[in-house]
Design a protein around this motif. Structure first.
Motif, PDB file in Angstrom:
ATOM      1  N   LYS A   1      12.002   3.772  -7.981  1.00  0.00           N
ATOM      2  CA  LYS A   1      12.990   2.983  -8.728  1.00  0.00           C
ATOM      3  C   LYS A   1      12.577   1.517  -8.826  1.00  0.00           C
ATOM      4  O   LYS A   1      12.903   0.828  -9.805  1.00  0.00           O
ATOM      5  CB  LYS A   1      14.362   3.074  -8.041  1.00  0.00           C
ATOM      6  CG  LYS A   1      15.065   4.406  -8.165  1.00  0.00           C
ATOM      7  CD  LYS A   1      15.720   4.560  -9.520  1.00  0.00           C
ATOM      8  CE  LYS A   1      16.480   5.867  -9.631  1.00  0.00           C
ATOM      9  NZ  LYS A   1      17.077   6.042 -10.988  1.00  0.00           N
ATOM     10  N   LEU A   2      11.878   1.013  -7.800  1.00  0.00           N
ATOM     11  CA  LEU A   2      11.509  -0.406  -7.759  1.00  0.00           C
ATOM     12  C   LEU A   2      10.162  -0.683  -8.402  1.00  0.00           C
ATOM     13  O   LEU A   2       9.726  -1.834  -8.455  1.00  0.00           O
ATOM     14  CB  LEU A   2      11.497  -0.904  -6.309  1.00  0.00           C
ATOM     15  CG  LEU A   2      12.826  -0.818  -5.556  1.00  0.00           C
ATOM     16  CD1 LEU A   2      12.672  -1.398  -4.157  1.00  0.00           C
ATOM     17  CD2 LEU A   2      13.938  -1.557  -6.308  1.00  0.00           C
ATOM     18  N   ALA A   3       9.463   0.351  -8.881  1.00  0.00           N
ATOM     19  CA  ALA A   3       8.176   0.159  -9.541  1.00  0.00           C
ATOM     20  C   ALA A   3       8.372  -0.697 -10.817  1.00  0.00           C
ATOM     21  O   ALA A   3       9.495  -0.797 -11.322  1.00  0.00           O
ATOM     22  CB  ALA A   3       7.580   1.514  -9.882  1.00  0.00           C
ATOM     23  N   PRO A   4       7.295  -1.346 -11.305  1.00  0.00           N
ATOM     24  CA  PRO A   4       5.883  -1.120 -10.959  1.00  0.00           C
ATOM     25  C   PRO A   4       5.433  -1.909  -9.733  1.00  0.00           C
ATOM     26  O   PRO A   4       5.927  -3.002  -9.459  1.00  0.00           O
ATOM     27  CB  PRO A   4       5.148  -1.599 -12.213  1.00  0.00           C
ATOM     28  CG  PRO A   4       6.025  -2.695 -12.749  1.00  0.00           C
ATOM     29  CD  PRO A   4       7.443  -2.253 -12.458  1.00  0.00           C
ATOM     30  N   TRP A   5       4.462  -1.330  -9.014  1.00  0.00           N
ATOM     31  CA  TRP A   5       3.838  -1.973  -7.872  1.00  0.00           C
ATOM     32  C   TRP A   5       2.364  -2.218  -8.178  1.00  0.00           C
ATOM     33  O   TRP A   5       1.802  -1.632  -9.099  1.00  0.00           O
ATOM     34  CB  TRP A   5       3.942  -1.081  -6.628  1.00  0.00           C
ATOM     35  CG  TRP A   5       5.335  -0.750  -6.220  1.00  0.00           C
ATOM     36  CD1 TRP A   5       6.014   0.396  -6.494  1.00  0.00           C
ATOM     37  CD2 TRP A   5       6.231  -1.561  -5.455  1.00  0.00           C
ATOM     38  NE1 TRP A   5       7.278   0.358  -5.946  1.00  0.00           N
ATOM     39  CE2 TRP A   5       7.429  -0.841  -5.303  1.00  0.00           C
ATOM     40  CE3 TRP A   5       6.129  -2.831  -4.879  1.00  0.00           C
ATOM     41  CZ2 TRP A   5       8.526  -1.332  -4.598  1.00  0.00           C
ATOM     42  CZ3 TRP A   5       7.214  -3.325  -4.181  1.00  0.00           C
ATOM     43  CH2 TRP A   5       8.397  -2.595  -4.041  1.00  0.00           C
ATOM     44  N   ASP A   6       1.759  -3.056  -7.344  1.00  0.00           N
ATOM     45  CA  ASP A   6       0.324  -3.279  -7.432  1.00  0.00           C
ATOM     46  C   ASP A   6      -0.382  -2.127  -6.732  1.00  0.00           C
ATOM     47  O   ASP A   6      -0.470  -2.085  -5.509  1.00  0.00           O
ATOM     48  CB  ASP A   6      -0.038  -4.620  -6.766  1.00  0.00           C
ATOM     49  CG  ASP A   6      -1.532  -4.898  -6.787  1.00  0.00           C
ATOM     50  OD1 ASP A   6      -2.282  -4.089  -7.367  1.00  0.00           O
ATOM     51  OD2 ASP A   6      -1.954  -5.921  -6.217  1.00  0.00           O
ATOM     52  N   ASP A   7      -0.886  -1.178  -7.507  1.00  0.00           N
ATOM     53  CA  ASP A   7      -1.494   0.021  -6.921  1.00  0.00           C
ATOM     54  C   ASP A   7      -2.712  -0.294  -6.065  1.00  0.00           C
ATOM     55  O   ASP A   7      -3.071   0.478  -5.175  1.00  0.00           O
ATOM     56  CB  ASP A   7      -1.897   1.012  -8.029  1.00  0.00           C
ATOM     57  CG  ASP A   7      -0.695   1.635  -8.714  1.00  0.00           C
ATOM     58  OD1 ASP A   7       0.373   1.662  -8.079  1.00  0.00           O
ATOM     59  OD2 ASP A   7      -0.814   2.072  -9.864  1.00  0.00           O
TER      60      ASP A   7
END
Length: 352
Positions: A50-56
Motif C-alpha cells: 500500500k505504501l509503495a513505490p519503494w526504492d527497490d
C-alpha cells in the motif's frame, strides 16, 4: 524531529511487516539512506504494498536465518545504524510452530549481531523485542526494565532469549569496540495497515467488513495499547541518543508503552472500535478452549522519559480515531502512502 537522520546509513530488518513498513516510510521522510532485508509480505492486502513505490535497490527479500546473504548485504552497504525488527511475532503461531519461532527470533538475531561483529562501520544497534519478555505473574503491576525476564509461550520465551543473546554479544564483542547495542520493549501496537492473523485490529476490520461481530478469546485481558507511531518515535529517539552519546550512561533496554489511562481490556478496545465504526453488536466470546495468554500485561515507560525524554503523545481515543481513519480512507480508495505520510506529519507536530 531533528535533522539527525538525513543521510544516515541505516540497515533495517523486517521492513515488509506492519511496524517495519511504517518505520521505512518515516525513515524515508527523514532523509535516511536505508538498506532493508525481510521476507516478502505475508498478508494480502499488505501495508508494504500500500505504501509503495519503494526504492527497490535498497530493499532485499532475505530470510534472516540465511547468515551468508545477510552478511553480504550488510557489509556491502556499510551502515552506521542497525535496527532489527524482523521476527515471528504472533503468539498463536508460536504454539503451532515453536521451532520456527525460536530459529527466527533467536538464531535470526544472532545472525544479525554476528554480521555486525564483522562490519566496522556500525556504531549503533537497536533490537526490537517485546513487552512479553517479562516473567508475568498476572498481577497487572507495570513492568520496569530491571524486572525478571521470562515468557511461558514460545513467542514470549523466544523474545526473552533474544534479550540474552543481545547481552552476550554486547559484553563479549561490542563493548570493546564501542558499539552501542540496546533492546526495546513496546506495548501492544495498533494502527492503520495491519492485516495480520490473530490480532485485534485486523480481526475487527475483517469482522466489520463481513458485517459480523468479532470473536474474542480473552475479552477481560488487559493490554497497554498504543499507536504504532508512538514506539517508532521512541526507537528513533533512542537510536539517535545512543549514536550521539550522552553525558549520562544510557540504559541497555527501554520500555515504550502508553500512559496508564490507555491500559484497557480487549473488550473495551473492541467496543471503542465499534463506536468509531458506528457498530452496536461488536463482539462475542469465541467458543472452545484457547491457548494460554497472560491476563494482564502493562508497562512503565518512566525510564524512557528520564533518560531520553520520550513520552507517549496520543490518548487511547486518539489512537482509536487515527486507526479508524486510516482504514476508512483505505476503503474509500485514497492514496494510502500520502495518507500515512499525513499521519506521520501530524505525529511529528505533536512531538514539537
Amino acid at each position: 524531529m531533528t535533522d539527525f537522520w538525513k543521510g544516515r546509513r541505516v540497515f533495517l530488518t523486517g521492513h515488509t511487516g506492519f511496524k517495519g513498513s511504517w518505520l521505512s516510510l518515516w525513515l524515508e521522510r527523514l532523509g535516511a539512506d536505508v538498506a532493508a532485508v525481510s521476507l516478502a509480505p505475508e498478508t494480502e492486502p499488505s501495508l508494504y504494498r500500500k505504501l509503495a513505490p519503494w526504492d527497490d535497490r535498497g530493499h532485499h527479500i532475505i530470510d534472516i536465518r540465511d547468515a551468508g546473504a545477510l552478511l553480504d548485504v550488510l557489509q556491502g552497504f556499510e551502515p552506521e545504524i542497525v535496527i532489527h525488527m524482523a521476527a515471528q511475532a504472533l503468539v498463536r503461531r508460536s504454539y503451532e510452530n515453536p521451532a520456527e519461532t525460536f530459529s527466527t527470533n533467536v538464531m535470526g538475531t544472532a545472525n544479525i549481531l554476528d554480521a555486525v561483529r564483522q562490519a566496522p562501520s556500525v556504531k549503533t544497534v537497536l533490537v526490537i523485542t517485546s513487552d512479553k519478555v517479562y516473567a508475568n505473574n498476572g498481577s497487572g503491576i507495570p513492568f520496569v526494565e530491571t524486572d525478571t525476564l521470562g515468557g511461558k509461550d514460545p513467542y514470549s520465551n523466544s523474545k526473552a532469549c533474544t534479550e540474552l543473546v543481545c547481552q552476550s554479544y554486547r559484553d563479549s564483542f561490542f563493548k570493546a569496540r564501542g558499539i552501542q547495542l540496546a533492546t526495546v520493549r513496546a506495548g501492544n501496537v495498533i494502527g492503520g495497515g495491519d492485516w495480520s492473523k490473530d490480532r485485534l485490529i485486523p480481526d475487527f476490520i475483517r469482522a466489520f467488513e463481513s458485517n459480523q461481530p468479532i470473536l474474542l478469546r480473552y475479552p477481560e485481558a488487559v493490554r497497554p495499547w498504543q499507536h504504532v507511531l508512538e514506539p517508532l518515535g521512541g526507537y528513533l529517539a533512542y537510536a539517535e541518543a545512543l549514536t550521539l552519546g550522552s553525558d549520562r550512561k544510557l540504559p541497555d533496554a527501554l520500555n515504550f508503552g502508553p500512559h496508564p489511562e490507555s491500559f484497557a481490556t480487549v473488550s473495551e478496545l473492541a467496543e471503542a472500535l465499534g463506536r468509531a465504526h458506528r457498530v452496536e453488536d461488536v463482539w462475542r466470546l469465541a467458543p472452545g478452549e484457547h491457548l494460554a495468554e497472560a491476563p494482564a500485561l502493562t508497562l512503565s515507560s518512566a525510564l524512557a522519559f528520564d533518560t531520553i525524554g520520550w513520552q507517549p503523545r496520543l490518548s487511547l481515543q486518539q489512537t482509536i480515531d487515527w486507526t479508524a481513519a486510516w482504514y476508512r480512507a483505505n476503503r474509500e480508495g485514497e492514496d494510502m502512502r500520502a495518507f500515512s505520510l499525513g499521519q506521520i506529519t501530524a505525529y511529528e507536530e505533536a512531538l514539537s
